[in-house]
Design an enzyme around this catalytic site. Sequence first.
Site, PDB file in Angstrom:
ATOM      1  N   GLY A 127       0.822  -1.204   0.000  1.00 12.66           N
ATOM      2  CA  GLY A 127       0.000   0.000   0.000  1.00 12.66           C
ATOM      3  C   GLY A 127       0.854   1.251   0.000  1.00 12.66           C
ATOM      4  CE1 TYR A 128       5.373   1.011   0.843  1.00 11.91           C
ATOM      5  CE2 TYR A 128       6.915   1.679  -0.850  1.00 11.91           C
ATOM      6  CZ  TYR A 128       6.668   1.127   0.383  1.00 11.91           C
ATOM      7  OH  TYR A 128       7.714   0.677   1.152  1.00 11.91           O
ATOM      8  CB  SER A 129       0.531   4.549  -5.585  1.00  9.64           C
ATOM      9  OG  SER A 129       1.830   4.424  -6.115  1.00  9.64           O
ATOM     10  CB  SER A 161       0.666  -5.330  -7.385  1.00  6.76           C
ATOM     11  OG  SER A 161       1.007  -4.299  -8.278  1.00  6.76           O
ATOM     12  CD  GLU A 244       8.638  -1.604  -6.140  1.00  5.48           C
ATOM     13  OE1 GLU A 244       7.689  -1.527  -6.941  1.00  5.48           O
ATOM     14  OE2 GLU A 244       8.729  -0.878  -5.135  1.00  5.48           O
ATOM     15  CB  THR A 381       7.663   7.581 -13.840  1.00  8.84           C
ATOM     16  OG1 THR A 381       8.364   8.731 -13.335  1.00  8.84           O
ATOM     17  CG2 THR A 381       6.217   7.624 -13.393  1.00  8.84           C
ATOM     18  CG  ASN A 382      11.601   4.048 -16.907  1.00 10.77           C
ATOM     19  OD1 ASN A 382      11.352   3.411 -15.884  1.00 10.77           O
ATOM     20  ND2 ASN A 382      11.905   3.456 -18.051  1.00 10.77           N
ATOM     21  CD  GLU A 383       9.218   9.681 -17.753  1.00  4.82           C
ATOM     22  OE1 GLU A 383       9.008   9.508 -18.945  1.00  4.82           O
ATOM     23  OE2 GLU A 383       8.774   8.910 -16.872  1.00  4.82           O
TER      24      GLU A 383
END
Length: 396
Positions: A127-129, A161, A244, A381-383
């Site tokens: 439970g993060y985002s 997830s 992760e 995100t990759n950014e």
Amino acid sequence: MNLDQTAALDAFQNEVRSYFERDYPQDILEKVATGASLTTAEVRRAEMALGEKGWLASAWPAEYGGPGWSIEEQYVFDEELERAGAPTVTPMGVVYVGPLIYSFGTDEQKAQWLPGIRDGSVGWAQGYSEPEAGSDLASLQFSAVRDGDDYVLNGTKIWTSAAQHADWIFLLVRTSREEKKQQGISFVCCKIDQPGVTIKPIITIDGKYVLSQCEFVDVRVPVTNRIGDEGKGWTYSQYLLGNERTSYARIGGKRKQLASIRAIASNIPTGGNQRLIDDPLFAQRLSQAEIHVDALEITTLRVLVSVRDGGAPGNEASTLKIMATEAAQEITTLFLEAAADHGIRKFEDSVSPEWTGDASFAAPAVATYFGTRAQSIYGGTNEIQRNIIAKRVLGL
């Protein structure tokens, strides 16, 4: 890291390969090969099979019930699991929260949670985002208000997830409001089936149910379910995120996909017809993908060497996250193009009726293609990963 096949490592690899060929649930392998999702019962059965063997928590030290394998043995095991086509072990328990518990938890917490994680009988979710706190995770608003010996939880977690398979969820919660938003965050574990918790499915673009939105309304959890010190959850979360991001590599699975693409492009199952593999642009892109996986493997080994030598996956793990997700997207795009080429050849069957190519790979390939579009978004995100590299690795 030296991965030359010593006699001992070769024997270990043969043992693991034999297990997946003979003793691992074969019906699970067959279902995964079709691209179908596993039920909760199947997920538990697959992971408990590894747990019974003592191999589920493959990276755990023997002190906490793991096999105590060397880094080389862990790497070989992961390669063989991917090679066999076994479902990826749900990382929330054995990769994420388990090491956090045995590193920072109390003896009581270790006794309560580690056995079920280690043997695969208990599932976990992360439970993060939150709806307004995704990549900027530190801006989370999910509250945990102290009431005697309990915290009272209120808020929403999203993109969760494996929540539908979970018994427990670990949460980043705000226990106080400080000047710096990374402060005042704590790390709390909660049973997911208790009153006040509602799980709402999110169906992703590939048609699968792997994510959920989890709502908490006045949910009470004991203060003893907090891992570590109050207000230090951000520090623990960074430790977990390093683990992760190193778990994305999945070299063995990518090599298996590349071999499959080469076979499909050469039409090996039906003997000949090199039309696609003889396309210089497609052949070049396939070779580039293979080179990128080689680079990913070397980078992964470098990070693992650091862990072996007493370090932890640090900010450099962001490099792995970027490389792994871009390689996955590159590979699944090639699958999609192979499927499209099949469609072209089917259209030409009236002219060349001797071609009898098998395109059973096409439907799963499309779903996988869509699924990997999200890989450069989730887990940071990759950014965001590039910002981490610039600031914390390169010091820019």
